[in-house]
Design a protein around this motif. Structure first.
Motif, PDB file in Angstrom:
ATOM      1  N   TYR A 145       0.841  -1.197   0.000  1.00 64.59           N
ATOM      2  CA  TYR A 145       0.000   0.000   0.000  1.00 64.59           C
ATOM      3  C   TYR A 145       0.877   1.248   0.000  1.00 64.59           C
ATOM      4  O   TYR A 145       1.904   1.306   0.680  1.00 64.59           O
ATOM      5  N   VAL A 146       0.439   2.241  -0.749  1.00 70.56           N
ATOM      6  CA  VAL A 146       1.188   3.489  -0.883  1.00 70.56           C
ATOM      7  C   VAL A 146       0.286   4.656  -0.499  1.00 70.56           C
ATOM      8  O   VAL A 146      -0.884   4.722  -0.906  1.00 70.56           O
ATOM      9  N   HIS A 147       0.831   5.574   0.282  1.00 72.03           N
ATOM     10  CA  HIS A 147       0.089   6.775   0.677  1.00 72.03           C
ATOM     11  C   HIS A 147      -0.001   7.738  -0.511  1.00 72.03           C
ATOM     12  O   HIS A 147       0.957   7.844  -1.296  1.00 72.03           O
ATOM     13  N   ILE A 177       8.919   2.802  -5.178  1.00 69.34           N
ATOM     14  CA  ILE A 177       8.164   1.601  -4.811  1.00 69.34           C
ATOM     15  C   ILE A 177       7.320   1.085  -5.964  1.00 69.34           C
ATOM     16  O   ILE A 177       7.092  -0.124  -6.086  1.00 69.34           O
ATOM     17  N   PHE A 178       6.860   1.965  -6.838  1.00 68.31           N
ATOM     18  CA  PHE A 178       6.068   1.524  -7.991  1.00 68.31           C
ATOM     19  C   PHE A 178       6.947   0.694  -8.930  1.00 68.31           C
ATOM     20  O   PHE A 178       6.521  -0.364  -9.419  1.00 68.31           O
ATOM     21  N   LYS A 179       8.157   1.151  -9.155  1.00 71.25           N
ATOM     22  CA  LYS A 179       9.087   0.429 -10.027  1.00 71.25           C
ATOM     23  C   LYS A 179       9.496  -0.903  -9.383  1.00 71.25           C
ATOM     24  O   LYS A 179       9.547  -1.944 -10.060  1.00 71.25           O
ATOM     25  N   ILE A 180       9.759  -0.874  -8.091  1.00 72.43           N
ATOM     26  CA  ILE A 180      10.178  -2.082  -7.381  1.00 72.43           C
ATOM     27  C   ILE A 180       9.072  -3.140  -7.420  1.00 72.43           C
ATOM     28  O   ILE A 180       9.333  -4.323  -7.679  1.00 72.43           O
ATOM     29  N   CYS A 181       7.835  -2.735  -7.179  1.00 68.63           N
ATOM     30  CA  CYS A 181       6.713  -3.686  -7.180  1.00 68.63           C
ATOM     31  C   CYS A 181       6.441  -4.216  -8.582  1.00 68.63           C
ATOM     32  O   CYS A 181       6.080  -5.387  -8.745  1.00 68.63           O
ATOM     33  N   LYS A 182       6.613  -3.385  -9.581  1.00 66.61           N
ATOM     34  CA  LYS A 182       6.402  -3.835 -10.959  1.00 66.61           C
ATOM     35  C   LYS A 182       7.422  -4.900 -11.325  1.00 66.61           C
ATOM     36  O   LYS A 182       7.073  -5.946 -11.906  1.00 66.61           O
ATOM     37  N   GLU A 183       8.682  -4.665 -10.959  1.00 66.17           N
ATOM     38  CA  GLU A 183       9.734  -5.636 -11.265  1.00 66.17           C
ATOM     39  C   GLU A 183       9.532  -6.929 -10.486  1.00 66.17           C
ATOM     40  O   GLU A 183       9.858  -8.013 -10.984  1.00 66.17           O
ATOM     41  N   ALA A 184       8.989  -6.827  -9.264  1.00 65.37           N
ATOM     42  CA  ALA A 184       8.766  -8.017  -8.432  1.00 65.37           C
ATOM     43  C   ALA A 184       7.400  -8.641  -8.679  1.00 65.37           C
ATOM     44  O   ALA A 184       7.074  -9.657  -8.061  1.00 65.37           O
ATOM     45  N   GLN A 185       6.621  -8.031  -9.551  1.00 62.09           N
ATOM     46  CA  GLN A 185       5.276  -8.516  -9.894  1.00 62.09           C
ATOM     47  C   GLN A 185       4.400  -8.645  -8.646  1.00 62.09           C
ATOM     48  O   GLN A 185       3.742  -9.662  -8.418  1.00 62.09           O
ATOM     49  N   GLU A 217      -1.323  -0.709  -4.278  1.00 59.81           N
ATOM     50  CA  GLU A 217      -2.556   0.089  -4.248  1.00 59.81           C
ATOM     51  C   GLU A 217      -2.312   1.394  -3.494  1.00 59.81           C
ATOM     52  O   GLU A 217      -1.679   1.399  -2.427  1.00 59.81           O
ATOM     53  N   ILE A 218      -2.798   2.502  -4.058  1.00 56.03           N
ATOM     54  CA  ILE A 218      -2.779   3.785  -3.362  1.00 56.03           C
ATOM     55  C   ILE A 218      -4.023   3.857  -2.497  1.00 56.03           C
ATOM     56  O   ILE A 218      -5.146   3.757  -3.004  1.00 56.03           O
ATOM     57  N   ASN A 219      -3.813   4.022  -1.194  1.00 57.63           N
ATOM     58  CA  ASN A 219      -4.949   3.928  -0.259  1.00 57.63           C
ATOM     59  C   ASN A 219      -4.593   4.673   1.026  1.00 57.63           C
ATOM     60  O   ASN A 219      -3.769   4.206   1.806  1.00 57.63           O
ATOM     61  N   VAL A 256       4.635   3.921   2.970  1.00 54.17           N
ATOM     62  CA  VAL A 256       4.562   2.602   2.333  1.00 54.17           C
ATOM     63  C   VAL A 256       4.306   1.552   3.399  1.00 54.17           C
ATOM     64  O   VAL A 256       4.926   1.577   4.473  1.00 54.17           O
ATOM     65  N   ILE A 257       3.383   0.633   3.116  1.00 54.95           N
ATOM     66  CA  ILE A 257       3.073  -0.474   4.022  1.00 54.95           C
ATOM     67  C   ILE A 257       3.056  -1.766   3.214  1.00 54.95           C
ATOM     68  O   ILE A 257       2.488  -1.812   2.114  1.00 54.95           O
ATOM     69  N   GLY A 258       3.677  -2.809   3.760  1.00 55.03           N
ATOM     70  CA  GLY A 258       3.661  -4.122   3.102  1.00 55.03           C
ATOM     71  C   GLY A 258       2.940  -5.145   3.963  1.00 55.03           C
ATOM     72  O   GLY A 258       3.312  -5.354   5.117  1.00 55.03           O
ATOM     73  N   ILE A 259       1.904  -5.762   3.418  1.00 52.90           N
ATOM     74  CA  ILE A 259       1.130  -6.782   4.134  1.00 52.90           C
ATOM     75  C   ILE A 259       1.626  -8.158   3.724  1.00 52.90           C
ATOM     76  O   ILE A 259       1.717  -8.473   2.527  1.00 52.90           O
ATOM     77  N   PHE A 260       1.965  -9.014   4.713  1.00 47.41           N
ATOM     78  CA  PHE A 260       2.443 -10.355   4.385  1.00 47.41           C
ATOM     79  C   PHE A 260       1.862 -11.383   5.353  1.00 47.41           C
ATOM     80  O   PHE A 260       1.513 -11.061   6.487  1.00 47.41           O
ATOM     81  N   ASP A 261       1.760 -12.628   4.884  1.00 44.04           N
ATOM     82  CA  ASP A 261       1.225 -13.717   5.698  1.00 44.04           C
ATOM     83  C   ASP A 261       2.279 -14.220   6.678  1.00 44.04           C
ATOM     84  O   ASP A 261       3.466 -14.313   6.342  1.00 44.04           O
TER      85      ASP A 261
END
Length: 240
Positions: free
Chosen positions: A37-39, A51-59, A63-65, A80-85
């Protein structure tokens, strides 16, 4: 599923901040990342920290939220927030361990993970009841070290000890029988376990029966050292 502020029984945790989230993404083969998630006020500094470029490369989904930041973060500088299991990353039997008996402070635990990683310790045992290692406060105070270590919870120290009878136990106690300075002159049996008690109460007297009890010498101006400080001194002494 709606993402809410972290609770112990949640199936997920999260990183708060750019640096921690990049660390999470670098370990995406070990952690199942749900979403980044991106502010809305986030502005990339450069391509390396975009972060947009990093997430695109990592597939990875992004979401902007703004609402999720209002819900999860109390700090104004988190964009920036990363949600993981959550999932098990159990300690390895052939490695030396750090054993924390009933730790209660998230910040201390995170600092211990970071300090220990700096001295080569990657395997951590927590004896219940103990602080939740997946708490975002722990993850943040570890400054990313969380993603490089393994950990296992045990219901009791005896349960842990029976599983790792081949480990030499070094027990850090205020009334330990051996000065840590003297231990530096002694060869250490490997693998070994460095055992520490709760921040307030330390290890009970019965732990003298479990191995070599050690004290860290300091003057009488203080009663004891902070747990993370004591651990740092011990980790340095027992590191390779």
């Amino acid at each position: 599923m709606e993402i809410r502020r972290y609770k112990h029984d949640a199936a997920y945790s999260y990183t708060l901040g750019m640096a921690l989230t990049i660390e999470l993404i670098s370990k995406k083969d070990s952690y199942l990342i749900r979403k980044i998630y991106v502010h809305p006020d986030y502005v990339p500094k450069d391509n390396k920290y975009n972060i947009f470029k990093i997430c695109k490369e990592a597939q990875l989904p992004i979401e902007i939220n703004q609402k999720i930041f209002n819900r999860l973060s109390t700090k104004e500088n988190v964009y920036v927030i990363g949600i993981f299991d959550k999932h098990d990353r159990n300690v390895e039997s052939g490695k030396s361990h750090v054993v924390l008996v009933n730790p209660s402070d998230s910040g201390n635990l995170g600092t211990i993970l970071r300090t220990g990683l700096g001295f080569g310790f990657k395997d951590y045992v927590i004896i219940k009841p103990g602080v939740d290692i997946y708490d975002p406060k722990t993850i943040r105070s570890s400054m990313g070290a969380f993603f490089h270590v393994r950990f296992t919870y045990y219901d009791s120290f005896e349960q842990y000890r029976q599983e790792f009878l081949n480990h030499q136990m070094y027990l850090f106690m205020l009334d330990g029988k051996c000065n840590l300075k003297d231990m530096r002159e002694m060869p250490q049996k490997k693998p070994f376990s460095l055992v520490f008690g709760n921040e307030g109460s330390g290890l009970p007297d019965i732990f003298h029966n479990y191995g070599d009890s050690i004290y860290i010498e300091h003057n009488h101006e203080i009663d004891s050292l902070n747990l993370s400080v004591a651990f740092g001194i011990a980790a340095n002494a027992f590191s390779e």
